[in-house]
Design a protein around this motif. Structure first.
Motif, PDB file in Angstrom:
ATOM      1  N   VAL A 344       1.125  -1.306  -0.157  1.00  0.00           N
ATOM      2  CA  VAL A 344       0.011  -0.038   0.057  1.00  0.00           C
ATOM      3  C   VAL A 344       0.947   1.312   0.145  1.00  0.00           C
ATOM      4  CG1 VAL A 344      -1.628   1.441   1.313  1.00  0.00           C
ATOM      5  CG2 VAL A 344      -1.944  -1.045   1.156  1.00  0.00           C
ATOM      6  N   CYS A 345       0.581   2.243  -0.828  1.00  0.00           N
ATOM      7  CA  CYS A 345       1.454   3.484  -1.042  1.00  0.00           C
ATOM      8  C   CYS A 345       0.644   4.630  -1.154  1.00  0.00           C
ATOM      9  CB  CYS A 345       2.254   3.352  -2.339  1.00  0.00           C
ATOM     10  SG  CYS A 345       3.286   1.897  -2.384  1.00  0.00           S
ATOM     11  N   GLU A 549       2.216  26.822   7.433  1.00  0.00           N
ATOM     12  CA  GLU A 549       1.677  26.546   8.962  1.00  0.00           C
ATOM     13  C   GLU A 549       0.094  26.267   9.014  1.00  0.00           C
ATOM     14  OE1 GLU A 549       3.160  29.235  11.829  1.00  0.00           O
ATOM     15  OE2 GLU A 549       5.290  28.781  11.397  1.00  0.00           O
ATOM     16  N   ASN A 550      -0.459  26.865   8.018  1.00  0.00           N
ATOM     17  CA  ASN A 550      -1.817  27.230   8.100  1.00  0.00           C
ATOM     18  C   ASN A 550      -2.404  25.926   7.224  1.00  0.00           C
ATOM     19  OD1 ASN A 550      -1.882  29.458   9.729  1.00  0.00           O
ATOM     20  ND2 ASN A 550      -1.675  30.826   8.104  1.00  0.00           N
ATOM     21  N   SER A 551      -1.617  25.264   6.444  1.00  0.00           N
ATOM     22  CA  SER A 551      -2.264  24.273   5.614  1.00  0.00           C
ATOM     23  C   SER A 551      -2.097  22.772   6.209  1.00  0.00           C
ATOM     24  CB  SER A 551      -1.373  24.371   4.312  1.00  0.00           C
ATOM     25  OG  SER A 551      -1.345  25.382   3.601  1.00  0.00           O
ATOM     26  N   PRO A 552      -3.117  21.875   5.847  1.00  0.00           N
ATOM     27  CA  PRO A 552      -3.101  20.688   6.432  1.00  0.00           C
ATOM     28  C   PRO A 552      -2.313  19.694   5.688  1.00  0.00           C
ATOM     29  CG  PRO A 552      -5.136  21.072   5.090  1.00  0.00           C
ATOM     30  CD  PRO A 552      -4.450  22.194   5.169  1.00  0.00           C
ATOM     31  N   LEU A 553      -1.704  18.709   6.088  1.00  0.00           N
ATOM     32  CA  LEU A 553      -1.226  17.794   5.473  1.00  0.00           C
ATOM     33  C   LEU A 553      -1.907  17.312   4.161  1.00  0.00           C
ATOM     34  CD1 LEU A 553       0.612  15.176   7.773  1.00  0.00           C
ATOM     35  CD2 LEU A 553       1.701  17.081   6.594  1.00  0.00           C
ATOM     36  N   THR A 554      -1.298  17.121   2.788  1.00  0.00           N
ATOM     37  CA  THR A 554      -2.058  16.615   1.670  1.00  0.00           C
ATOM     38  C   THR A 554      -1.634  15.211   1.803  1.00  0.00           C
ATOM     39  OG1 THR A 554      -2.346  18.913   0.749  1.00  0.00           O
ATOM     40  CG2 THR A 554      -2.500  16.900  -0.613  1.00  0.00           C
ATOM     41  N   VAL A 555      -2.574  14.282   1.512  1.00  0.00           N
ATOM     42  CA  VAL A 555      -2.328  12.981   1.279  1.00  0.00           C
ATOM     43  C   VAL A 555      -2.887  12.410  -0.085  1.00  0.00           C
ATOM     44  CG1 VAL A 555      -2.719  10.471   1.942  1.00  0.00           C
ATOM     45  CG2 VAL A 555      -2.528  12.202   3.575  1.00  0.00           C
ATOM     46  N   GLU A 556      -1.798  12.338  -1.124  1.00  0.00           N
ATOM     47  CA  GLU A 556      -2.158  12.008  -2.540  1.00  0.00           C
ATOM     48  C   GLU A 556      -2.525  10.693  -2.526  1.00  0.00           C
ATOM     49  OE1 GLU A 556       0.632  13.687  -5.162  1.00  0.00           O
ATOM     50  OE2 GLU A 556       0.441  15.854  -4.530  1.00  0.00           O
ATOM     51  N   GLN A 557      -3.446  10.318  -3.313  1.00  0.00           N
ATOM     52  CA  GLN A 557      -3.749   8.781  -3.360  1.00  0.00           C
ATOM     53  C   GLN A 557      -2.761   8.161  -4.549  1.00  0.00           C
ATOM     54  OE1 GLN A 557      -7.934   8.978  -5.263  1.00  0.00           O
ATOM     55  NE2 GLN A 557      -8.784   8.092  -3.538  1.00  0.00           N
ATOM     56  N   VAL A 558      -2.441   6.872  -4.397  1.00  0.00           N
ATOM     57  CA  VAL A 558      -1.574   6.413  -5.062  1.00  0.00           C
ATOM     58  C   VAL A 558      -2.104   4.603  -5.520  1.00  0.00           C
ATOM     59  CG1 VAL A 558       0.481   5.165  -5.262  1.00  0.00           C
ATOM     60  CG2 VAL A 558       0.512   7.323  -4.264  1.00  0.00           C
ATOM     61  N   ARG A 559      -2.127   4.586  -6.936  1.00  0.00           N
ATOM     62  CA  ARG A 559      -2.714   3.382  -7.381  1.00  0.00           C
ATOM     63  C   ARG A 559      -1.868   2.200  -7.579  1.00  0.00           C
ATOM     64  NH1 ARG A 559      -3.958   3.896 -12.577  1.00  0.00           N
ATOM     65  NH2 ARG A 559      -5.485   2.517 -12.903  1.00  0.00           N
ATOM     66  N   VAL A 560      -2.027   0.987  -7.085  1.00  0.00           N
ATOM     67  CA  VAL A 560      -1.271  -0.173  -7.255  1.00  0.00           C
ATOM     68  C   VAL A 560      -2.058  -0.757  -8.246  1.00  0.00           C
ATOM     69  CG1 VAL A 560      -0.220  -1.988  -6.247  1.00  0.00           C
ATOM     70  CG2 VAL A 560      -0.389  -0.083  -4.982  1.00  0.00           C
ATOM     71  N   VAL A 561      -1.254  -1.088  -9.495  1.00  0.00           N
ATOM     72  CA  VAL A 561      -2.108  -2.033 -10.302  1.00  0.00           C
ATOM     73  C   VAL A 561      -0.981  -3.053 -10.564  1.00  0.00           C
ATOM     74  CG1 VAL A 561      -2.740   0.176 -11.474  1.00  0.00           C
ATOM     75  CG2 VAL A 561      -0.749  -0.537 -12.162  1.00  0.00           C
ATOM     76  N   ASP A 562      -1.806  -4.223 -11.562  1.00  0.00           N
ATOM     77  CA  ASP A 562      -0.969  -5.053 -12.052  1.00  0.00           C
ATOM     78  C   ASP A 562      -0.359  -4.661 -13.519  1.00  0.00           C
ATOM     79  OD1 ASP A 562      -2.735  -5.156 -14.140  1.00  0.00           O
ATOM     80  OD2 ASP A 562      -3.890  -6.858 -13.218  1.00  0.00           O
ATOM     81  N   MET A 563       0.558  -5.479 -14.172  1.00  0.00           N
ATOM     82  CA  MET A 563       1.387  -5.268 -15.143  1.00  0.00           C
ATOM     83  C   MET A 563       0.520  -4.741 -16.372  1.00  0.00           C
ATOM     84  SD  MET A 563       4.315  -5.480 -14.157  1.00  0.00           S
ATOM     85  CE  MET A 563       5.215  -5.209 -15.364  1.00  0.00           C
ATOM     86  N   GLY A 565      -2.247  -3.105 -16.027  1.00  0.00           N
ATOM     87  CA  GLY A 565      -2.828  -1.751 -15.617  1.00  0.00           C
ATOM     88  C   GLY A 565      -4.121  -1.730 -14.837  1.00  0.00           C
ATOM     89  N   ASN A 566      -4.549  -3.261 -14.537  1.00  0.00           N
ATOM     90  CA  ASN A 566      -6.109  -3.165 -13.631  1.00  0.00           C
ATOM     91  C   ASN A 566      -5.565  -3.066 -12.168  1.00  0.00           C
ATOM     92  OD1 ASN A 566      -7.361  -4.448 -15.944  1.00  0.00           O
ATOM     93  ND2 ASN A 566      -5.818  -6.313 -15.616  1.00  0.00           N
ATOM     94  N   LEU A 567      -6.290  -1.988 -11.753  1.00  0.00           N
ATOM     95  CA  LEU A 567      -6.466  -1.764 -10.109  1.00  0.00           C
ATOM     96  C   LEU A 567      -6.464  -2.893  -9.201  1.00  0.00           C
ATOM     97  CD1 LEU A 567      -6.249   0.569  -8.346  1.00  0.00           C
ATOM     98  CD2 LEU A 567      -8.566   0.565  -8.245  1.00  0.00           C
ATOM     99  N   LYS A 568      -5.273  -2.946  -8.574  1.00  0.00           N
ATOM    100  CA  LYS A 568      -5.315  -3.762  -7.353  1.00  0.00           C
ATOM    101  C   LYS A 568      -5.664  -3.092  -5.865  1.00  0.00           C
ATOM    102  CE  LYS A 568      -1.958  -6.878  -7.110  1.00  0.00           C
ATOM    103  NZ  LYS A 568      -2.628  -8.314  -7.484  1.00  0.00           N
ATOM    104  N   VAL A 569      -5.100  -1.969  -5.777  1.00  0.00           N
ATOM    105  CA  VAL A 569      -5.427  -1.242  -4.622  1.00  0.00           C
ATOM    106  C   VAL A 569      -5.308   0.367  -4.809  1.00  0.00           C
ATOM    107  CG1 VAL A 569      -4.602  -0.846  -2.265  1.00  0.00           C
ATOM    108  CG2 VAL A 569      -3.979  -3.026  -3.251  1.00  0.00           C
ATOM    109  N   LEU A 570      -6.267   1.101  -4.208  1.00  0.00           N
ATOM    110  CA  LEU A 570      -6.251   2.382  -4.445  1.00  0.00           C
ATOM    111  C   LEU A 570      -6.034   2.861  -2.761  1.00  0.00           C
ATOM    112  CD1 LEU A 570      -6.311   4.974  -5.910  1.00  0.00           C
ATOM    113  CD2 LEU A 570      -8.809   5.076  -5.603  1.00  0.00           C
ATOM    114  N   TYR A 571      -5.132   3.741  -2.375  1.00  0.00           N
ATOM    115  CA  TYR A 571      -5.098   4.333  -1.025  1.00  0.00           C
ATOM    116  C   TYR A 571      -4.702   5.851  -1.055  1.00  0.00           C
ATOM    117  CZ  TYR A 571      -3.923   4.851   3.754  1.00  0.00           C
ATOM    118  OH  TYR A 571      -4.099   5.249   5.110  1.00  0.00           O
TER     119      TYR A 571
END
Length: 588
Positions: A344-345, A549-563, A565-571
């Motif tokens: 997971v990334c 200081e006034n901005s929240p942390l930003t968490v960017e989604q990363v896709r984990v796919v098979d060879m 390109g089919n999606l396995k995990v989105l976090y």
């Protein structure tokens, strides 16, 4: 018998696990088949030739009472072994077991220890102690199960994840939650039963108070019970691939969010067509409900209190794939499946590591997570990288130990095989110096690579190995004081859910640390406090610092796919970060 574990001399994993009190035992079908076939070649009459593990000896539970994880996927466990009520089962209770993977076998009924036996005096008899009091995750995907009984709830009362896809179940929950029963499986949050041929989803599903994820896709359901809307924590449902009588509902399950589907059911939609509760009033009722809730909140003054509580909570923002002009993608090689299959990334931006001891606190927090929730890296391993030093896309692969080269933290480039040997020698030397019987917990994760033909690695687009889990990540992408954009990875050999839980906890910790750093002014320094002491220009732009200081942390989604390109995990997905949601304000 053939294909059993009766001869411990032929199973060094068991001897090592018992001797070293390991908490994980992994015996995947492919490796077992090779072992058994090799043993069959040595048999005088060739009578040992069985292509996979069919049963477990009765001494397993007695020999490994502290076992946390047992993985037996892809073997031949079935009617002649675990699936027979009179069979040996798992040889007795496993009181510490948390993860059990029996996927890809031939089970037609549950093992006796898991409630498959109907013996009133058996291990799952009412009133008796549970056989698996700590079991959190049970994977039964890809077997031949036709029904489940209440014995499972008694055997594993703490169960949180139950994976049943690819079986032959006709009803759900069915016998798992018999009529009149209450209080069973109070913590079950994830229930997956896709590709079963299910014909009935009964109203007892509402008796699962912690249910968050329900997947019954690609079955033969024609109706969905309105009681499903009474599940208080349900966040994600998947009904795709079912031919529902209510065509409007069928269209919704293919295009609408879970919230809309549940609201439709709540006002009377059942999947049985118009007239069973007047679902045509759905839009009008929905509008009335929203206005009523808004008016009540305003009148009671709860709105101001809610705002105050939100301000005091930590805050992060989720950047979705669709909003990201250059989203990170991780491809997964099929070679990794038998080595360390789960990853997971995500990307985190806005982390302030420049001030005082901020970097030191972050690294210390990571070590503590490794010791605690990661169980000294044996359950999962965290790696954090400087995003600016990574060339996307990434490949999660498995390579031969003699070919895989990595530049470990604080060391020169070395072959993975030689690095592991060095670390093993260091661990043994430490054991001798401290006069201990066994290697310390700090080095137990080295044993996860025992017997592996290939080692896991994360490689960037230029062929640079940035991570070698569970051993080390690369000196080239290490976190420094000037790092504010991080690439995070969590890998595991046992469970995807463990990866997600660890990542949730890590992000929460990062938000806490960032808030502490911003609220406690410390002088900036360019020294990383580590061996390289790399000096880089520090940003001295006060307006940019104030903005951070006034901005929240930003968490960017990363896709984990098979060879392909089919999606396995989105976090992080919609259902992630729920464990820590009470402590975070999440802007999605």
């Amino acid at each position: 018998s053939a294909g059993s574990m009766a001869d411990p001399a032929s199973w060094p994993e068991l001897e090592a696990a018992e001797r070293e009190r390991r908490r994980e035992l992994v015996l995947p079908g492919a490796a077992v088949e090779a072992r058994i076939r090799a043993g069959a070649a040595a048999c005088p009459r060739g009578s040992c030739g069985c292509g996979a593990l069919r049963e477990l000896g009765p001494g397993l539970a007695a020999a490994l009472p502290a076992l946390h994880t047992l993985v037996l996927r892809g073997n031949g466990l079935g009617p002649a072994g675990l699936g027979a009520p009179e069979g040996p089962g798992l040889g007795g209770p496993l009181p510490a077991l948390r993860v059990l993977d029996l996927s890809g076998n031939g089970l037609e009924t549950l093992p006796a220890a898991l409630g498959g036996a109907l013996d009133p005096a058996g291990p799952c008899a009412p009133g008796g102690p549970p056989a698996f009091p700590q079991l959190r995750s049970l994977n039964l995907t890809g077997n031949r199960l036709r029904e489940l009984g209440p014995g499972l709830a008694r055997a594993a009362p703490q169960l949180q994840t139950l994976l049943l896809s690819g079986n032959r179940l006709s009803a759900l929950p069915g016998g798992l939650l018999p009529p009149g029963a209450s209080g069973l499986l109070p913590l079950l949050s994830q229930l997956e039963a896709a590709d079963n041929g299910l014909q009935e989803l009964d109203s007892a599903i509402a008796n699962l108070p912690a249910l968050k994820i329900l997947d019954v896709s690609n079955n033969e359901l024609s109706e969905i019970p309105v009681e499903l809307a009474d599940c208080p924590k349900l966040k994600e449902v998947n009904f795709r691939g079912n031919k529902l009588k209510d065509k409007r509902l069928e269209k919704m399950v293919n295009s609408c969010q879970t919230k809309s589907i549940l609201e439709y059911l709540r006002v009377g939609g059942r999947g049985g067509g118009k007239g069973k509760g007047k679902p045509d009033n759905f839009d009008k009722e929905e509008s009335k409900r929203k206005k009523r809730d808004k008016r009540q909140k305003k009148d009671s003054g709860d709105g101001e209190q809610d705002k105050l509580e939100e301000v005091n909570k930590l805050m992060i923002k989720i950047l979705h794939i669709a909003e990201n002009p250059a989203p990170m993608v991780v491809k997964v090689s099929p070679n990794i499946k038998e080595v360390r299959p789960y990853i997971v990334c995500c990307v985190v931006k806005g982390m302030n590591l420049k001030q005082g001891s901020a970097l030191k606190r972050f690294l210390s927090a990571q070590i503590k997570l490794h010791d605690d929730i990661c169980e000294k890296r044996t359950a999962a391993t965290i790696a954090t990288h400087d995003l600016q030093q990574i060339k996307a896309p990434l490949l999660y692969d498995a390579q031969p130990p003699n070919e895989l080269k990595v530049m470990p933290l604080g060391r020169k480039e070395i072959k993975a095989k030689d690095l592991v040997r060095q670390l093993q020698l260091e661990a043994e030397e430490q054991r001798k110096q401290k006069k201990r019987q066994n290697v310390s917990g700090l080095h137990k994760y080295l044993q996860l690579l025992d017997g592996k033909e290939n080692y896991p690695c994360l490689v960037d687009a230029e062929g640079v190995v940035i991570s070698f889990p569970p051993i080390t990540n690369s000196e080239r992408t290490k976190i420094r004081k000037t790092t504010c954009e991080l690439f995070l990875e969590v890998t595991s050999g046992t469970s995807l859910q463990i990866c997600k839980d660890v990542m949730d906890t890590l992000i929460l910790k990062m938000a806490e640390l960032n808030k502490f750093t911003l609220e406690n002014a410390e002088e900036e320094s360019v020294s990383d406090g580590e061996s390289d002491m790399t000096s880089e220009p520090v940003n001295s732009n006060p307006s940019q610092n104030a903005e951070q200081e006034n901005s929240p942390l930003t968490v960017e989604q990363v896709r984990v796919v098979d060879m392909d390109g089919n999606l396995k995990v989105l976090y992080p997905s919609k259902t992630d970060l729920t464990l820590v949601s009470s402590l975070l304000t999440i802007i999605r």
